[in-house]
Write a protein that holds these residues in place. Structure first.
Motif, PDB file in Angstrom:
ATOM      1  N   GLY A  68       0.803  -1.231   0.000  1.00  0.00           N
ATOM      2  CA  GLY A  68       0.000   0.000   0.000  1.00  0.00           C
ATOM      3  C   GLY A  68       0.830   1.272   0.000  1.00  0.00           C
ATOM      4  O   GLY A  68       0.371   2.302   0.510  1.00  0.00           O
ATOM      5  N   TYR A  69       2.032   1.225  -0.560  1.00  0.00           N
ATOM      6  CA  TYR A  69       2.888   2.418  -0.573  1.00  0.00           C
ATOM      7  C   TYR A  69       3.466   2.663  -1.957  1.00  0.00           C
ATOM      8  O   TYR A  69       3.457   1.763  -2.800  1.00  0.00           O
ATOM      9  N   ASP A  70       4.033   3.924  -2.129  1.00  0.00           N
ATOM     10  CA  ASP A  70       4.828   4.170  -3.324  1.00  0.00           C
ATOM     11  C   ASP A  70       6.163   3.475  -3.135  1.00  0.00           C
ATOM     12  O   ASP A  70       6.562   3.185  -1.991  1.00  0.00           O
ATOM     13  N   HIS A  71       6.862   3.257  -4.243  1.00  0.00           N
ATOM     14  CA  HIS A  71       8.119   2.504  -4.172  1.00  0.00           C
ATOM     15  C   HIS A  71       9.078   3.073  -3.121  1.00  0.00           C
ATOM     16  O   HIS A  71       9.558   2.348  -2.245  1.00  0.00           O
ATOM     17  N   ASN A  72       9.257   4.414  -3.152  1.00  0.00           N
ATOM     18  CA  ASN A  72      10.272   5.013  -2.286  1.00  0.00           C
ATOM     19  C   ASN A  72       9.830   5.161  -0.839  1.00  0.00           C
ATOM     20  O   ASN A  72      10.666   5.341   0.052  1.00  0.00           O
ATOM     21  N   GLU A  73       8.540   5.116  -0.634  1.00  0.00           N
ATOM     22  CA  GLU A  73       8.049   5.245   0.742  1.00  0.00           C
ATOM     23  C   GLU A  73       8.576   4.116   1.624  1.00  0.00           C
ATOM     24  O   GLU A  73       8.645   4.240   2.839  1.00  0.00           O
ATOM     25  N   LEU A  74       8.954   2.984   0.998  1.00  0.00           N
ATOM     26  CA  LEU A  74       9.445   1.849   1.796  1.00  0.00           C
ATOM     27  C   LEU A  74      10.885   2.056   2.284  1.00  0.00           C
ATOM     28  O   LEU A  74      11.407   1.264   3.055  1.00  0.00           O
ATOM     29  N   LEU A  75      11.532   3.168   1.816  1.00  0.00           N
ATOM     30  CA  LEU A  75      12.885   3.483   2.323  1.00  0.00           C
ATOM     31  C   LEU A  75      12.809   3.734   3.824  1.00  0.00           C
ATOM     32  O   LEU A  75      13.725   3.386   4.573  1.00  0.00           O
ATOM     33  N   THR A  76      11.747   4.391   4.233  1.00  0.00           N
ATOM     34  CA  THR A  76      11.521   4.584   5.675  1.00  0.00           C
ATOM     35  C   THR A  76      10.187   3.913   6.009  1.00  0.00           C
ATOM     36  O   THR A  76       9.134   4.558   5.971  1.00  0.00           O
ATOM     37  N   PRO A  77      10.217   2.630   6.296  1.00  0.00           N
ATOM     38  CA  PRO A  77       8.967   1.870   6.452  1.00  0.00           C
ATOM     39  C   PRO A  77       8.102   2.372   7.605  1.00  0.00           C
ATOM     40  O   PRO A  77       8.637   2.791   8.633  1.00  0.00           O
ATOM     41  N   SER A  78       6.814   2.326   7.415  1.00  0.00           N
ATOM     42  CA  SER A  78       5.852   2.722   8.454  1.00  0.00           C
ATOM     43  C   SER A  78       5.858   1.665   9.555  1.00  0.00           C
ATOM     44  O   SER A  78       6.455   0.593   9.395  1.00  0.00           O
ATOM     45  N   SER A  79       5.188   1.969  10.644  1.00  0.00           N
ATOM     46  CA  SER A  79       5.235   1.040  11.772  1.00  0.00           C
ATOM     47  C   SER A  79       4.608  -0.309  11.411  1.00  0.00           C
ATOM     48  O   SER A  79       5.092  -1.357  11.827  1.00  0.00           O
ATOM     49  N   SER A  80       3.549  -0.273  10.594  1.00  0.00           N
ATOM     50  CA  SER A  80       2.917  -1.576  10.277  1.00  0.00           C
ATOM     51  C   SER A  80       3.833  -2.421   9.395  1.00  0.00           C
ATOM     52  O   SER A  80       3.881  -3.644   9.541  1.00  0.00           O
TER      53      SER A  80
END
Ligand code: ADP
Ligand code: MG
Length: 468
Positions: free
Chosen positions: A22-34
Motif C-alpha cells: 500500500g505504498y509508493d516505491h520510495n516510501e518503503l525506504l523509511t517503512p511505516s510502523s505496520s
C-alpha cells in the motif's frame, strides 16, 4: 519480492511489493510502523527456520495478516529462503509475498455456507420428524428415509426395518400400476399430482393414504419426497354413508317393487289355474309365465344389487339407453303408487359410454327418486336424451315443487335435505359418480313448476364386446 537483511531491514524490493503493502516505491525506504511490524514478524519466523537450518534447502512458507494504510486487511502467504554467496555463507533473506486475501475470503464463505447448509439440513430433518404427516424419501423406488409419523403409520418399530427396502413392499400390489405410471410420468417431464395408495403395514393391516410426491435432491442424489395422510377412517366413513344411502333407497323402493312384483304374480297365478283346469298344455301360457318370472327375477336382482356394498369397480362399455330402460322398469312400481308416469326415452341409436353400470344406474335412480319425491299430486317425469359428437346429454325433468336459489346452492352438500326421512346424500353421491365418469350435472328449477337435472357425459364409439 524483496531482499531483507538479517537484522530485518528491507534491502531491495520490487514495485509489486510496495503496491501490495500500500505504498509508493520510495516510501518503503523509511517503512511505516505496520511494515516494520511485518518485517520483524518475518524475521522472527525466518530465524526460527534458520535455527532448524532448513531454510537453505527449502523455502519456509507461512500465512501472515497485514493491514494496509487504508485499513484493508490482507492475508499474505510469505515464503522465505536464504541467499548465500559462492562459498555458502548466508547473505540475506529472500522473501516472496502472495496475496491470498480473496482465497481466504472465499474459504471463509464456503465454510460458512457449509455450516449453514448443515444447520438447515438438521432443522429440515427436525421439521420432518415433528410433522404429524407421514414423510418418506425414496430414490429409485428404494426407501431412504421415513419420519416417525410414517413409522407409526406402517407399524415399524425402527427406521432400520424399512430403510433400503423397496416401496413395492409397502404399496399394495393392486396399486403397482399407479406407482409405475407416476414414475413414467415424472421421467417424461410431466407433473405428478396427488395420489391415493392402498398400503400394507408391517403388521399386515391395510390402510389408505392420500398425498403427493415431489422430486428433490437427497444426499446429493435425485430422489422423491412423499407426504401422506392416513385417510383409512375417512374412506370407511364414506363407504358407510354411501351404504346407508343405498339401503335407504332400497328400503324406499321396496314398496313400489312389491307392487311391481304383485302384478306378474297375479298373472302367473291366473295362468297356473288355467293350466291346471285345461287338459292340453298351452305354449302361450308358458311363455307369459316365463316372461313374468323373468321380470320378477330382474327386479329382485336389481334391488339386491342396489343394497349390496359395491367392492369391485370395473369400467366397461355401457349402453346408456338400455341402462335407462332398466332403471325405469325398477322405478315404475313406485311411480304408479304415486300416480306418476315416467315417460320413456325414444332414441333409435344405442348410446355408448365407458363406465360402471351399477354406479350409473344409481345416478338415474337418485334423480328419478328425487323427481318422484318432489311431485305430490301426480304428473309426468320426462327423460330426454340428446347426443352430440363429443357426448350425451340426459335430462330428468319433473313437474314437482321446484327449488329456490338457496336450495340449489345447498344441494350437493352432504346431509342437506328438506325431507323428513331424507338422508341428504343422494345428490352428493350422484354428482361424485358423474364426475368420476368425466361428466357434469346442471340444474334448472322454477319453484312450483318443476326441476330439470341434466347429466352430460362423454360417449364412446360402439364397442365390439358390450356389457349391458
Ligand atoms: P334426499 O333426497 O335424501 O333429501 P338428496 O341429496 O337426494 O337427498 O337431495 C337433497 C335435497 O335437494 C332434497 O331434500 C330436496 O330438497 C332437493 N331436491 C333434490 N332433487 C329435487 C327435485 N327434483 N325437486 C325438488 N327438490 C329437489
Ligand atoms: Mg334423494
Amino acid at each position: 519480492m524483496t531482499l531483507i537483511s538479517f537484522d530485518g531491514t528491507l534491502l531491495k524490493w520490487n514495485s509489486a511489493l510496495s503496491a501490495l503493502l500500500g505504498y509508493d516505491h520510495n516510501e518503503l525506504l523509511t517503512p511505516s510502523s505496520s511494515v516494520r511490524t511485518l518485517l520483524s514478524q518475518i524475521r522472527e519466523i525466518a530465524e526460527l527456520g534458520r535455527s532448524l537450518s532448513s531454510l537453505n534447502i527449502h523455502p519456509h512458507r507461512f500465512q501472515q495478516n497485514y493491514y494496509q494504510p487504508t485499513g484493508h486487511l490482507l492475508s499474505l502467504e510469505i515464503s522465505i529462503s536464504i541467499i548465500s554467496d559462492a562459498n555458502g555463507a548466508p547473505l540475506y533473506y529472500f522473501a516472496q509475498f502472495e496475496n491470498k486475501t480473496i482465497n481466504k475470503h472465499m474459504e471463509n464463505q464456503l465454510q460458512e455456507a457449509e455450516q449453514n447448509l448443515q444447520e438447515k439440513e438438521k432443522s429440515f430433518l427436525q421439521l420432518l420428524e415433528g410433522l404429524p404427516l407421514t414423510v418418506v424419501i425414496t430414490a429409485n423406488g428404494i426407501i431412504q428415509y421415513v419420519n416417525s409419523a410414517g413409522l407409526q403409520l406402517i407399524h415399524a418399530e425402527s427406521l432400520y426395518q424399512v430403510l433400503g427396502t423397496s416401496t413395492n413392499n409397502i404399496v399394495d400390489f393392486s396399486n403397482y400400476s399407479i406407482l409405475q405410471e407416476r414414475r413414467e410420468r415424472y421421467y417424461s417431464g410431466n407433473t405428478i399430482g396427488s395420489v391415493c395408495y392402498l398400503i400394507n403395514c408391517l403388521n399386515g393391516q391395510q390402510k389408505y393414504v392420500d398425498g403427493f410426491t415431489l422430486p428433490i435432491i437427497f444426499n446429493g442424489n435425485m430422489a422423491f419426497i412423499g407426504i401422506f395422510k392416513d385417510i383409512s377412517q375417512q374412506i370407511l366413513e364414506e363407504e358407510r354413508l354411501i351404504q346407508s344411502e343405498k339401503l335407504s333407497t332400497a328400503g324406499q323402493l321396496a314398496a313400489g317393487i312389491a307392487h311391481e312384483i304383485r302384478n306378474p304374480l297375479t298373472a302367473i297365478n291366473g295362468f297356473m289355474k288355467l293350466l291346471r283346469s285345461s287338459e292340453r298344455m298351452n305354449d302361450k301360457y308358458f311363455f307369459i309365465i316365463e316372461s313374468e318370472l323373468k321380470r320378477i327375477e330382474f327386479i329382485v336382482n336389481e334391488l339386491l344389487v342396489l343394497s349390496k356394498p359395491q367392492t369391485t369397480h370395473i369400467s366397461k362399455p355401457v349402453d346408456l339407453l338400455s341402462l335407462l330402460e332398466q332403471v325405469t322398469t325398477l322405478m315404475n312400481g313406485q311411480a304408479a303408487l304415486k300416480n306418476l308416469k315416467i315417460l320413456p326415452v325414444c332414441a333409435d341409436q344405442p348410446i355408448w359410454i365407458h363406465g360402471e353400470a351399477y354406479q350409473l344406474k344409481q345416478v338415474f335412480i337418485n334423480l328419478l327418486k328425487n323427481a318422484m319425491e318432489a311431485m305430490h299430486h301426480g304428473g309426468n317425469i320426462y327423460i330426454h336424451v340428446h347426443t352430440t359428437e363429443s357426448g350425451s346429454r340426459i335430462s330428468v325433468q319433473d313437474e314437482g315443487c321446484g327449488m329456490t336459489e338457496e336450495q340449489i346452492k345447498a344441494l350437493g352438500k352432504p346431509f342437506y335435505t328438506t325431507k323428513e326421512t331424507g338422508t341428504g346424500l343422494g345428490f352428493m353421491i350422484t354428482q361424485n359418480i358423474v364426475h368420476n365418469h368425466g361428466g357434469a350435472i346442471t340444474i334448472e328449477s322454477v319453484p312450483e313448476q318443476g326441476t330439470t337435472f341434466t347429466v352430460t357425459i362423454p360417449t364412446i364409439l360402439e364397442p365390439e364386446v358390450a356389457a349391458v
